[in-house]
Motif scaffolding. Structure first.
Motif, PDB file in Angstrom:
ATOM      1  N   ALA A  99      66.233  10.038  67.336  1.00 47.11           N
ATOM      2  CA  ALA A  99      65.150   9.080  68.069  1.00 47.11           C
ATOM      3  C   ALA A  99      64.019   9.492  67.009  1.00 47.11           C
ATOM      4  CB  ALA A  99      64.987   9.588  69.142  1.00 47.11           C
ATOM      5  N   HIS A 100      63.546  10.637  66.535  1.00 45.02           N
ATOM      6  CA  HIS A 100      62.551  10.979  65.805  1.00 45.02           C
ATOM      7  C   HIS A 100      62.690  10.447  64.406  1.00 45.02           C
ATOM      8  CE1 HIS A 100      59.771  13.930  67.697  1.00 45.02           C
ATOM      9  NE2 HIS A 100      60.469  13.795  68.607  1.00 45.02           N
ATOM     10  N   VAL A 101      63.911  10.530  63.867  1.00 43.38           N
ATOM     11  CA  VAL A 101      63.916   9.861  62.388  1.00 43.38           C
ATOM     12  C   VAL A 101      63.947   8.324  62.767  1.00 43.38           C
ATOM     13  CG1 VAL A 101      65.777   9.322  60.601  1.00 43.38           C
ATOM     14  CG2 VAL A 101      65.511  11.565  61.804  1.00 43.38           C
ATOM     15  N   LYS A 102      64.330   7.659  63.599  1.00 46.66           N
ATOM     16  CA  LYS A 102      64.213   6.247  63.755  1.00 46.66           C
ATOM     17  C   LYS A 102      62.785   5.972  64.019  1.00 46.66           C
ATOM     18  CE  LYS A 102      65.889   2.269  66.690  1.00 46.66           C
ATOM     19  NZ  LYS A 102      66.624   2.133  67.870  1.00 46.66           N
ATOM     20  N   ALA A 103      62.206   6.632  64.657  1.00 48.84           N
ATOM     21  CA  ALA A 103      60.571   6.184  64.754  1.00 48.84           C
ATOM     22  C   ALA A 103      59.394   6.448  63.633  1.00 48.84           C
ATOM     23  CB  ALA A 103      59.949   6.956  65.838  1.00 48.84           C
ATOM     24  N   GLU A 104      59.956   7.584  63.097  1.00 52.31           N
ATOM     25  CA  GLU A 104      59.331   7.434  61.728  1.00 52.31           C
ATOM     26  C   GLU A 104      59.639   6.681  60.527  1.00 52.31           C
ATOM     27  OE1 GLU A 104      60.718  10.648  58.858  1.00 52.31           O
ATOM     28  OE2 GLU A 104      58.775  11.865  59.227  1.00 52.31           O
ATOM     29  N   ARG A 105      60.960   6.183  60.556  1.00 55.06           N
ATOM     30  CA  ARG A 105      61.173   5.203  59.683  1.00 55.06           C
ATOM     31  C   ARG A 105      60.552   3.969  59.984  1.00 55.06           C
ATOM     32  NH1 ARG A 105      67.584   6.132  59.177  1.00 55.06           N
ATOM     33  NH2 ARG A 105      67.524   7.927  57.857  1.00 55.06           N
ATOM     34  N   ALA A 106      60.563   3.534  61.388  1.00 50.01           N
ATOM     35  CA  ALA A 106      59.820   2.352  61.700  1.00 50.01           C
ATOM     36  C   ALA A 106      58.163   2.256  61.533  1.00 50.01           C
ATOM     37  CB  ALA A 106      59.893   2.449  63.232  1.00 50.01           C
ATOM     38  N   GLN A 107      57.585   3.428  61.596  1.00 48.08           N
ATOM     39  CA  GLN A 107      56.073   3.762  61.216  1.00 48.08           C
ATOM     40  C   GLN A 107      55.889   3.614  59.687  1.00 48.08           C
ATOM     41  OE1 GLN A 107      55.198   7.510  62.740  1.00 48.08           O
ATOM     42  NE2 GLN A 107      55.413   6.780  64.946  1.00 48.08           N
ATOM     43  N   ARG A 108      57.120   4.044  58.891  1.00 48.54           N
ATOM     44  CA  ARG A 108      56.609   4.105  57.448  1.00 48.54           C
ATOM     45  C   ARG A 108      56.818   2.588  56.980  1.00 48.54           C
ATOM     46  NH1 ARG A 108      61.288   6.309  55.716  1.00 48.54           N
ATOM     47  NH2 ARG A 108      60.572   8.385  56.322  1.00 48.54           N
ATOM     48  N   ARG A 109      57.881   1.606  57.660  1.00 50.57           N
ATOM     49  CA  ARG A 109      57.880   0.534  57.349  1.00 50.57           C
ATOM     50  C   ARG A 109      56.702  -0.262  57.748  1.00 50.57           C
ATOM     51  NH1 ARG A 109      63.167   0.978  59.130  1.00 50.57           N
ATOM     52  NH2 ARG A 109      62.877   0.198  61.207  1.00 50.57           N
ATOM     53  N   GLN A 110      56.018  -0.092  58.974  1.00 50.44           N
ATOM     54  CA  GLN A 110      54.904  -0.705  59.230  1.00 50.44           C
ATOM     55  C   GLN A 110      53.752  -0.400  58.268  1.00 50.44           C
ATOM     56  OE1 GLN A 110      53.418   0.766  63.181  1.00 50.44           O
ATOM     57  NE2 GLN A 110      52.681  -1.335  63.499  1.00 50.44           N
ATOM     58  N   ARG A 111      53.601   0.997  57.952  1.00 47.21           N
ATOM     59  CA  ARG A 111      52.751   1.143  56.967  1.00 47.21           C
ATOM     60  C   ARG A 111      52.701   0.454  55.652  1.00 47.21           C
ATOM     61  NH1 ARG A 111      53.444   6.477  58.781  1.00 47.21           N
ATOM     62  NH2 ARG A 111      54.852   6.917  56.897  1.00 47.21           N
ATOM     63  N   GLU A 112      53.916   0.219  55.254  1.00 45.90           N
ATOM     64  CA  GLU A 112      54.107  -0.228  53.979  1.00 45.90           C
ATOM     65  C   GLU A 112      54.048  -1.945  54.175  1.00 45.90           C
ATOM     66  OE1 GLU A 112      58.123   0.505  53.202  1.00 45.90           O
ATOM     67  OE2 GLU A 112      57.875   2.527  52.144  1.00 45.90           O
ATOM     68  N   GLY A 113      54.298  -2.238  55.367  1.00 47.09           N
ATOM     69  CA  GLY A 113      53.819  -3.745  55.503  1.00 47.09           C
ATOM     70  C   GLY A 113      52.459  -4.198  55.541  1.00 47.09           C
ATOM     71  N   ALA A 114      51.772  -3.261  56.072  1.00 39.82           N
ATOM     72  CA  ALA A 114      50.375  -3.479  55.991  1.00 39.82           C
ATOM     73  C   ALA A 114      49.534  -3.425  54.743  1.00 39.82           C
ATOM     74  CB  ALA A 114      49.417  -2.437  57.059  1.00 39.82           C
TER      75      ALA A 114
END
Length: 316
Positions: free
Chosen positions: A300-315
Motif C-alpha cells: 500500500a505504501h509503495v503504491k501510494a509513493e508511486r502515485a505521488q511520484r507520477r503526480q509530481r512528474e505530471g505537474a
C-alpha cells in the motif's frame, strides 16, 4: 482422582490444533492444500481456517483440546494437563513419526529472474534482496523457480528452508527442516539489541523495506520469520543472540496473529533467562486499514509513493 483448575482449562482452550501439532508433533502434519493440512495418522482429518474436521468420523472442533478428546481418546483431565505442559503427549503417539529424508537444500537456479521479479513485485527493495542473496539465505530453485528462504544456525550451517511459489500460492517447508532455525536477516552490528518478529519471510523483509522506505537504516535491527505463530524460532534466536533486549512482535492483524502474540509473550515470561533479559516486548501489528499483514502494508505504501511520484512528474 486428579482435577484441573479453571485457569488450566482456559489455558488449554487457547491452543488451536495447528499450533499444537506444529509445536509438539510436527511429524504428524502434512500439507494437503495451499491453506490446509491433514495428519499423517488420519488423511481425512483436515485442518484449515482455525478449525479441524475428521471427515470419516463426522467430528470436529476448533481447539487442540477437542482433538485430544475426540480423536486421541484422552479423558478431559488428561487432555488439559497435556496442553498445560504438566503431562507429556502419549509416548505411543510420539514414537510413530513418519521417517523423513535428511535435510537438503533444493538445487539453485543460475538466473533468479523469477524470484527477483516476484519479490520486487511484492514491494521488497532490491538492496534487501541482494543482501540476502549474498548471505546465502535467499535464492531461486532450479526446479519450479520457487523462492527458497534459508535459515542458518550460529555456525552458518543451513538448518531450515521454506519454498514460496513465484507463479502461484505454493508454500512448503523443505523436508527435514528444523523450524527453530527459521529465516532471519541479521543486523549489521552483531550486538544489536533490537529484533522484529514476523510470521513469514516476506513479512520479515517487508518490515525492513518499510524502514528503508521511511528513510531509516534497515540494517539497525534483526528480522526473524517464525514460519507461522509458534514461539520456538524466536526462543532459539533469543538464546543464540544474548544482546537482544527489545522485541517487536509484528504478527498479522487477525485472530491467529493476536493469539500468536499472546503465546510469544507467554513463552518469554516462562523462560527464566529471557524474562529477566528482554526488557521491552511489545505488540506491533500492521494497521488494519492497510491489510492484515506487513507485506500488504508495504504494498500500500509503495503504491501510494508511486502515485505521488507520477503526480509530481505530471505537474512539471
Amino acid at each position: 482422582m486428579s482435577s484441573v483448575t479453571k485457569e488450566q482449562i482456559e489455558k488449554a482452550k487457547e491452543w488451536d490444533l495447528l499450533s499444537y501439532l506444529q509445536t509438539y508433533e510436527p511429524h504428524e502434519l502434512k500439507r494437503c492444500g495451499p491453506h490446509e493440512y491433514c495428519t499423517c495418522a488420519h488423511d481425512s482429518l483436515k485442518i484449515s481456517n482455525g478449525k479441524w474436521c475428521w471427515n470419516s468420523r463426522g467430528v470436529g472442533g476448533r481447539t487442540a483440546l477437542d482433538y485430544l478428546i475426540k480423536v486421541r481418546g484422552m479423558d478431559f483431565v488428561e487432555a488439559v494437563e497435556t496442553l498445560c505442559g504438566s503431562r507429556a503427549p502419549p509416548p505411543q503417539e510420539r514414537s510413530r513419526p513418519k521417517p523423513s529424508k535428511p535435510f537438503a537444500l533444493p538445487e539453485a537456479s543460475r538466473f533468479p529472474t523469477a524470484m527477483l521479479s516476484y519479490l520486487q513485485g511484492r514491494g521488497i527493495h532490491p538492496e534487501l534482496l541482494q543482501a540476502c542473496i549474498q548471505a546465502g539465505t535467499l535464492y531461486e530453485s532450479k526446479k519450479y523457480q520457487n523462492c527458497v528462504f534459508v535459515g542458518k544456525d550460529l555456525k552458518g550451517r543451513a538448518r531450515f528452508a521454506c519454498l514460496r511459489g513465484t507463479r502461484d500460492n505454493f508454500k512448503r517447508d523443505v523436508e527435514g527442516s528444523d523450524k527453530r532455525y527459521n529465516f532471519s536477516r541479521l543486523a549489521a552490528d552483531p550486538q544489536c539489541p533490537r529484533l522484529a518478529v514476523a510470521e513469514s519471510p516476506i513479512d520479515a523483509l517487508s518490515l525492513a523495506a518499510l524502514v528503508k522506505l521511511s528513510g531509516g537504516r534497515w540494517q539497525d535491527s534483526h528480522y526473524l520469520s517464525l514460519g507461522g505463530t509458534a514461539p520456538r524460532a524466536m526462543i532459539q534466536f533469543l538464546h543464540d543472540h544474548p544482546h537482544v533486549t527489545q522485541v517487536s512482535l509484528c504478527l498479522d492483524n487477525d485472530r491467529a496473529g493476536m493469539e500468536g502474540m499472546e503465546r510469544l509473550e507467554q513463552a518469554v515470561r516462562e523462560d527464566p533467562a529471557l524474562s529477566q533479559r528482554v526488557t521491552m516486548l511489545h505488540r506491533n501489528p500492521p494497521p488494519r486499514e492497510f491489510g492484515k499483514d506487513f507485506n500488504e502494508f508495504l504494498c500500500a505504501h509503495v503504491k501510494a509513493e508511486r502515485a505521488q511520484r507520477r503526480q509530481r512528474e505530471g505537474a512539471r
